[in-house]
Design a protein around this motif. Sequence first.
Motif, PDB file in Angstrom:
ATOM      1  N   LYS A   1       0.825  -1.201   0.000  1.00  0.00           N
ATOM      2  CA  LYS A   1       0.000   0.000   0.000  1.00  0.00           C
ATOM      3  C   LYS A   1       0.865   1.258   0.000  1.00  0.00           C
ATOM      4  O   LYS A   1       0.583   2.221  -0.706  1.00  0.00           O
ATOM      5  CB  LYS A   1      -0.929   0.004   1.220  1.00  0.00           C
ATOM      6  N   GLU A   2       1.925   1.244   0.804  1.00  0.00           N
ATOM      7  CA  GLU A   2       2.837   2.392   0.847  1.00  0.00           C
ATOM      8  C   GLU A   2       3.517   2.597  -0.496  1.00  0.00           C
ATOM      9  O   GLU A   2       3.691   3.736  -0.962  1.00  0.00           O
ATOM     10  CB  GLU A   2       3.885   2.192   1.942  1.00  0.00           C
ATOM     11  N   ARG A   3       3.923   1.495  -1.135  1.00  0.00           N
ATOM     12  CA  ARG A   3       4.565   1.600  -2.442  1.00  0.00           C
ATOM     13  C   ARG A   3       3.580   2.090  -3.490  1.00  0.00           C
ATOM     14  O   ARG A   3       3.927   2.909  -4.346  1.00  0.00           O
ATOM     15  CB  ARG A   3       5.148   0.244  -2.842  1.00  0.00           C
ATOM     16  N   MET A   4       2.350   1.585  -3.449  1.00  0.00           N
ATOM     17  CA  MET A   4       1.337   2.021  -4.395  1.00  0.00           C
ATOM     18  C   MET A   4       1.075   3.519  -4.245  1.00  0.00           C
ATOM     19  O   MET A   4       0.948   4.245  -5.235  1.00  0.00           O
ATOM     20  CB  MET A   4       0.030   1.244  -4.180  1.00  0.00           C
TER      21      MET A   4
ATOM     22  N   PHE B   1      -4.807   1.088 -10.257  1.00  0.00           N
ATOM     23  CA  PHE B   1      -4.275   0.427  -9.068  1.00  0.00           C
ATOM     24  C   PHE B   1      -5.323  -0.358  -8.279  1.00  0.00           C
ATOM     25  O   PHE B   1      -4.999  -1.343  -7.627  1.00  0.00           O
ATOM     26  CB  PHE B   1      -3.621   1.452  -8.148  1.00  0.00           C
ATOM     27  N   TYR B   2      -6.585   0.075  -8.324  1.00  0.00           N
ATOM     28  CA  TYR B   2      -7.576  -0.540  -7.450  1.00  0.00           C
ATOM     29  C   TYR B   2      -8.763  -1.167  -8.177  1.00  0.00           C
ATOM     30  O   TYR B   2      -9.607  -1.805  -7.553  1.00  0.00           O
ATOM     31  CB  TYR B   2      -8.107   0.503  -6.452  1.00  0.00           C
ATOM     32  N   GLY B   3      -8.856  -0.962  -9.487  1.00  0.00           N
ATOM     33  CA  GLY B   3      -9.958  -1.553 -10.225  1.00  0.00           C
ATOM     34  C   GLY B   3     -11.212  -0.693 -10.177  1.00  0.00           C
ATOM     35  O   GLY B   3     -11.258   0.338  -9.513  1.00  0.00           O
ATOM     36  N   LEU B   4     -12.241  -1.131 -10.879  1.00  0.00           N
ATOM     37  CA  LEU B   4     -13.473  -0.353 -10.975  1.00  0.00           C
ATOM     38  C   LEU B   4     -14.251  -0.319  -9.672  1.00  0.00           C
ATOM     39  O   LEU B   4     -14.928   0.659  -9.346  1.00  0.00           O
ATOM     40  CB  LEU B   4     -14.358  -0.920 -12.086  1.00  0.00           C
TER      41      LEU B   4
END
Length: 200
Positions: free
Chosen positions: A84-87, A190-193
């Motif tokens: 999550k931090e990298r994203m 990154f997280y989708g729809l």
Amino acid sequence: MNGFEKRSALIKDKIMKTTMELLKTWEVKRLRIADIAKAASVSQVTIYNYFGSKEALIGESFKAFIEDSIREFEEEMQQKKSLKERMTYFIVKDKETYSSLPPALVKQLMIDDLVMYQYIQQQYDDRLVPLMVQMVEEGKAGGEISPKVSVEAVLLVIQMYIKSSGEMLDSVEKHEDKERFLEELFHIFFYGLCGQEAAE
């Protein structure tokens, strides 16, 4: 590297960084060597001696910009951080990149320029793909990425994203609220729809 070479390297780096700064607010065709020389506090002759032409200067400046970005990416991957931090880092860096440079300029340099595109693709294959594989594998091992998602699938989506970036940048350029639209695109990537996987 002796004293003369160090000074030359510093001057060249200053010229390239100045060029990238100017490109944030200038159209490529309107930006002149004279404008760059004035902003960098060097002579036009100095710029021509180092780069030969405005086109070569812009190309070298953008390559240096890409190199700096990849180096930051490599340093980030050396840190012990969660997925999550990298994203979050990637989203912020992408937003900074596309917000600081006009989408039309990025498209011109990254998509329309075949030589530059091939250079970026080579950097992606040789340096970024191994890091992305590492990130996905660490995410899977730590339970942060669904076991349903393979490394190959993640890399394929990234490659599809890159190949369609030209059309995406065209759409961003035409959108009234560019920043919000970019944020939406990053969210989908990154997280989708749905934003998260639906409960089963």
